[in-house]
Motif scaffolding. Structure first.
Motif, PDB file in Angstrom:
ATOM      1  N   LEU A   2       0.842  -1.286  -0.076  1.00  0.00           N
ATOM      2  CA  LEU A   2       0.260  -0.050  -0.038  1.00  0.00           C
ATOM      3  C   LEU A   2       0.852   1.366   0.056  1.00  0.00           C
ATOM      4  N   GLU A   6      -3.270   5.296   0.130  1.00  0.00           N
ATOM      5  CA  GLU A   6      -3.811   4.152   0.148  1.00  0.00           C
ATOM      6  C   GLU A   6      -4.059   3.625   1.780  1.00  0.00           C
ATOM      7  N   THR A   7      -2.726   3.821   2.427  1.00  0.00           N
ATOM      8  CA  THR A   7      -2.845   3.676   3.695  1.00  0.00           C
ATOM      9  C   THR A   7      -3.577   4.575   4.574  1.00  0.00           C
ATOM     10  N   LYS A   9      -6.216   6.066   3.554  1.00  0.00           N
ATOM     11  CA  LYS A   9      -7.542   5.611   3.126  1.00  0.00           C
ATOM     12  C   LYS A   9      -7.973   4.533   4.057  1.00  0.00           C
ATOM     13  N   ALA A  10      -7.366   3.566   4.125  1.00  0.00           N
ATOM     14  CA  ALA A  10      -7.430   2.480   4.966  1.00  0.00           C
ATOM     15  C   ALA A  10      -7.637   2.771   6.252  1.00  0.00           C
ATOM     16  N   LEU A 149      -2.698  -5.808   5.764  1.00  0.00           N
ATOM     17  CA  LEU A 149      -3.080  -5.049   4.997  1.00  0.00           C
ATOM     18  C   LEU A 149      -1.745  -4.445   3.948  1.00  0.00           C
ATOM     19  N   TRP A 184      -9.014  -1.878  15.397  1.00  0.00           N
ATOM     20  CA  TRP A 184      -9.012  -2.623  14.449  1.00  0.00           C
ATOM     21  C   TRP A 184      -8.488  -4.163  14.560  1.00  0.00           C
ATOM     22  N   LEU A 201     -12.328  -3.608   4.411  1.00  0.00           N
ATOM     23  CA  LEU A 201     -11.255  -3.457   3.789  1.00  0.00           C
ATOM     24  C   LEU A 201     -10.760  -4.684   2.967  1.00  0.00           C
ATOM     25  N   CYS A 205      -6.934  -6.072   1.086  1.00  0.00           N
ATOM     26  CA  CYS A 205      -6.401  -7.080   1.851  1.00  0.00           C
ATOM     27  C   CYS A 205      -6.282  -8.268   1.356  1.00  0.00           C
TER      28      CYS A 205
END
Length: 214
Positions: A2, A6-7, A9-10, A149, A184, A201, A205
């Motif tokens: 990622l 993207e990180t 966003k996660a 992830l 999480w 996710l 993932c």
DNA sequence: AACTCGGGGCA
DNA sequence: TGCCCAGAGTT
């Protein structure tokens, strides 16, 4: 792997699922909070919160704890794991706090980590929670989630994970990001039986998709 | 790098 | 009942 965008966003998806993600440790003064974090090693925050009121009532200041007897300190924290080590840590840490820092919890990572019982993770949590100094504390939850992830390579050690997280995540999201990844890891992406089937996710993932296949 | 501490939480 | 865990120190 990622990328930074993207990180983030996660992390934001995690924030939507757990909008109130934060430490469950009772927040008191820096001294007592630091002790709470030491006690939380390999134990749940709930278990720690159960013993700290009586413990801190008995030992209000670093002077009180520095002069305490180990068996008595142990008696307050016996419901926690590793309680003999932890009792020793609390007393020695208080003694060092008096000797070297005049009884005041220091505000740098290096100084915090020089105290017995305070490692990298505890130091980062104290900096963030007590002083608002950005840190990305990496524990087992954060490590596992980051690996699953593919935010970090699967073989990364803790220091590498921290470096990568601090590089990929903007500084103003370090503390929140830490809390979100803890939640999480605890409630969605558990070590044993992660809830991949209902995971928002799953599409990013790789490990989750493999897991769902079988 | 591996070992040790240890009661709780959870399957 | 068995296994792992919101770590850190020691060797």
């Amino acid at each position: 792997m990622l990328n930074s965008e993207e990180t983030v966003k996660a992390l934001n998806v995690m924030g939507e699922v757990f909008p109130n993600a934060t430490t469950s440790l009772t927040k008191t003064d820096p001294f007592h909070f630091m002790l709470s974090v030491i006690l939380s090693a390999q134990a749940t925050d709930k278990a720690v919160n159960l013993v700290t009121p009586a413990l801190f009532e008995r030992y209000k200041t670093p002077v009180d704890l520095a002069n305490a007897s180990l068996p008595e300190v142990e008696s307050y924290i016996k419901t926690l794991g590793l309680y003999r080590n932890k009792a020793r840590f609390l007393v020695k840490c208080s003694q060092e706090l008096l000797e070297r820092f005049n009884g005041v919890v220091p505000k740098t990572r290096k100084e915090l980590m020089s105290l017995t019982g305070v490692g990298r993770k505890t130091a980062d949590v104290v900096l963030a929670e007590c002083f608002g100094i950005p840190a990305f504390a990496v524990d087992t939850h954060v490590s596992r989630v980051a690996k699953r992830l593919a935010i970090v390579p699967p073989e990364s050690d803790v220091l590498t994970i921290e470096k990568i997280l601090m590089r990929k995540v903007p500084k103003d999201l370090w503390i929140k990001g830490h809390h979100r990844m803890i939640f999480w890891g605890r409630y969605q992406c558990m070590a044993r039986n992660p809830k991949c089937e209902t995971c928002p996710l799953l599409d990013i993932c790789q490990e989750g998709q493999i897991r769902v296949m079988r």
